[in-house]
Design an enzyme around this catalytic site. Structure first.
Site, PDB file in Angstrom:
ATOM      1  CE  LYS A 154     -10.229  -3.550   3.721  1.00 49.13           C
ATOM      2  NZ  LYS A 154      -9.427  -4.717   4.666  1.00 49.13           N
ATOM      3  CB  SER A 191      -3.278  -4.981   0.050  1.00 53.50           C
ATOM      4  OG  SER A 191      -3.598  -6.319   0.000  1.00 53.50           O
ATOM      5  CD  GLU A 247      -8.110  -1.420   9.642  1.00 54.81           C
ATOM      6  OE1 GLU A 247      -7.942  -0.386   9.121  1.00 54.81           O
ATOM      7  OE2 GLU A 247      -8.394  -2.438   8.673  1.00 54.81           O
ATOM      8  CD  GLU A 274      -2.918  -1.434   2.079  1.00 51.67           C
ATOM      9  OE1 GLU A 274      -2.720  -0.601   3.243  1.00 51.67           O
ATOM     10  OE2 GLU A 274      -3.813  -2.312   1.947  1.00 51.67           O
ATOM     11  CG  ASP A 323      -5.385  -2.493   9.817  1.00 51.89           C
ATOM     12  OD1 ASP A 323      -5.641  -3.329  10.466  1.00 51.89           O
ATOM     13  OD2 ASP A 323      -5.384  -2.867   8.591  1.00 51.89           O
ATOM     14  CE  LYS A 332      -6.935   0.563   5.994  1.00 55.71           C
ATOM     15  NZ  LYS A 332      -6.312  -0.453   6.706  1.00 55.71           N
TER      16      LYS A 332
HETATM   17  P1  PGA Z   1      -6.212  -6.116   2.547  1.00 54.13           P
HETATM   18  O1  PGA Z   1      -5.378  -5.336   3.510  1.00 54.13           O
HETATM   19  O2  PGA Z   1      -6.614  -5.365   1.675  1.00 54.13           O
HETATM   20  O3  PGA Z   1      -4.838  -7.127   2.183  1.00 54.13           O
HETATM   21  O4  PGA Z   1      -7.201  -6.910   3.468  1.00 54.13           O
HETATM   22  C1  PGA Z   1      -5.849  -3.985   4.289  1.00 54.13           C
HETATM   23  C2  PGA Z   1      -6.449  -4.083   5.640  1.00 54.13           C
HETATM   24  O5  PGA Z   1      -6.194  -5.011   6.377  1.00 54.13           O
HETATM   25  O6  PGA Z   1      -6.925  -3.372   5.844  1.00 54.13           O
HETATM   26 ZN    ZN Z   2      -7.211  -4.109   8.134  1.00 53.34          ZN
END
Ligand code: PGA
Ligand code: ZN
Length: 427
Positions: free
Chosen positions: A338, A368, A288, A208, A245, A389
């Site tokens: 998400k 990610s 988080e 990220e 996080d 985020k």
């Molecule tokens: P991920 O990571 O998109 O791989 O889940 C981001 C997060 O944990 O917030």
């Molecule tokens: Zn997370």
């Protein structure tokens, strides 16, 4: 009134920022292409997320292909949606959910359904001649505070840092544009500090865009961030606050029911105490996933003990049922948003609405694995959520989101309000 009936839905396999395949879907209305959207993917995923359908053919993309999901869009989903009114987002999403028929969207694939769902939203906005954020909410005006992921560890890097994200929030900015300028100024100082101690190789970045350094534990990253903020000339606690996080699942030992951090072992209570000590020393405004994803009780204890925003990501997975459980128990006080965790726009928006009604905050988030599609920027403004985020603005799949927010800020003009210190409750 122009015709708003869906005439065609097609998907294709494209690649995300890791080079992994993902779904891109197109929605046609009245014979014209009107909406296109890409599906993001996680690496540090929660156990309760909707099912991302991958081909599992080891001879192609090592099993990561999404041709089956693409075919589901091109066949079943297209057949179902042709003739439906593209502006009926809820009806469309509920129809697709029922068509799939499983609790986790594992038959058609959450990636297939979400691709269609998001492309439908874009097409609906286009048919109405509106930008997506305004199509979804005629009363949107809040520009979010970006949670800038400066130092990375966990599953998103190749270093020894257990904690996944160390974040700076430029709450003292007066606009999104100003927030970006502050971010880059601080990040340049951080870069110098990292080079000074660990050399240039330590400025390589994680998934990220944050530096993937050889730092350890929980204190050292804060020492660096704090120094960088000071060198950039900003006031910690006033103009800049911190967030993390912790993605605690990835350093939780299920068998022993303990957490392993920087060579030490913590039980839940000891960990909450450590977080308290950290918050006494630094202005930490948001954490988080500070505990593992099944520990609703622990989240409730911790939310009570710490005076800050506690965000559930793997805990809630944008799922209204898990959120309801959290609200009933007082676990966390904000939900990470998400769209691909639940697999349709309507269900994600419903979860956000439910969070608001229960005085929980909503933090919109990247995955990610992203493409250049900036749809979450429109969603965060549509939700007046106050916080996003979306990674460091150093790589295309992250800059696309920041740049989209700059466009929206300009479009809203004098009507725009930067959430700033009210990021948790901007409304
Ligand atoms: P991920 O990571 O998109 O791989 O889940 C981001 C997060 O944990 O917030
Ligand atoms: Zn997370």
């Amino acid at each position: 009134m122009s015709n708003s009936r869906i005439s065609k839905v097609v998907a294709r396999e494209i690649i995300d920022c890791r080079g992994w395949p993902t779904v891109q879907a197109d929605v046609w209305v009245d014979g014209k292409l009107k909406g296109r959207a890409d599906v993001p993917a996680g690496r540090s995923t929660g156990a309760h997320e909707a099912h991302e359908l991958r081909d599992g053919d080891p001879g192609r993309y090592r099993g990561l292909g999404v041709l089956k999901a693409v075919e589901h869009v091109n066949m079943e989903i297209q057949q179902t949606l042709i003739g439906m009114d593209v502006t009926e987002q809820r009806k469309i999403d509920m129809t697709l959910k029922a068509l799939d028929g499983t609790p986790d969207k594992s038959r058609l694939g959450a990636n297939a359904i979400l691709g269609a769902s998001l492309a439908v939203a874009r097409a609906g906005a286009a048919v109405c001649g509106l930008p997506l954020y305004r199509y979804l909410n005629s009363n949107c005006y809040v520009l979010p505070v970006p949670l800038m992921n400066f130092l990375n560890g966990g599953k998103l890097t190749a270093n020894d840092l257990e904690i996944q994200e160390f974040i700076i929030m430029p709450v003292g900015a007066d606009s999104y544009q100003h927030a970006l300028a502050m971010t880059t100024e601080i990040n340049e100082h951080l870069r110098d500090l990292v080079i000074e101690k660990y050399g240039i190789l330590a400025t390589n970045t994680g998934d990220e865009g944050g530096f993937a350094t050889p730092m350890h534990g929980i204190w050292e990253p804060f020492e660096f961030m704090s120094k960088a903020v000071e060198k950039a000339g900003y006031k910690e606690g006033d103009e800049v606050v911190y967030a993390m996080d912790l993605a605690a699942n990835s350093w939780f030992n299920r068998k022993k029911n303990t957490y392993a951090l920087d060579g030490k072992t913590y039980d839940r209570e000891a960990l909450i105490e450590l977080y308290g000590q950290l918050a006494d020393k630094y202005p930490v405004a948001s954490m988080e996933d500070p505990l593992h994803e099944e520990d609703f009780k622990g989240f409730a204890k911790l939310t009570e003990a710490l005076d800050m925003q506690i965000v559930g990501d793997d805990l809630f997975v944008t799922n209204i049922e898990r959120l309801r459980q959290g609200i009933d128990m007082g676990a966390a006080n904000a939900m990470l948003f998400k769209v691909n965790q639940i697999g349709s726009l309507t269900e994600a928006l419903d979860a956000a609405e439910f969070a608001y009604r229960n005085q929980y905050g909503v933090q919109v988030s990247e995955r990610s694995g992203e493409t250049e599609d900036p749809i979450i920027s429109d969603l965060v403004v549509a939700l007046n959520s106050g916080q996003i985020k979306t990674g460091m603005p150093v790589r295309g799949e992250r800059t696309s989101k920041h740049n989209r927010l700059l466009q929206i800020e300009e479009e809203l003009g004098a009507g725009a309000v930067y959430a700033g210190r009210n990021f948790a409750r901007p409304q």
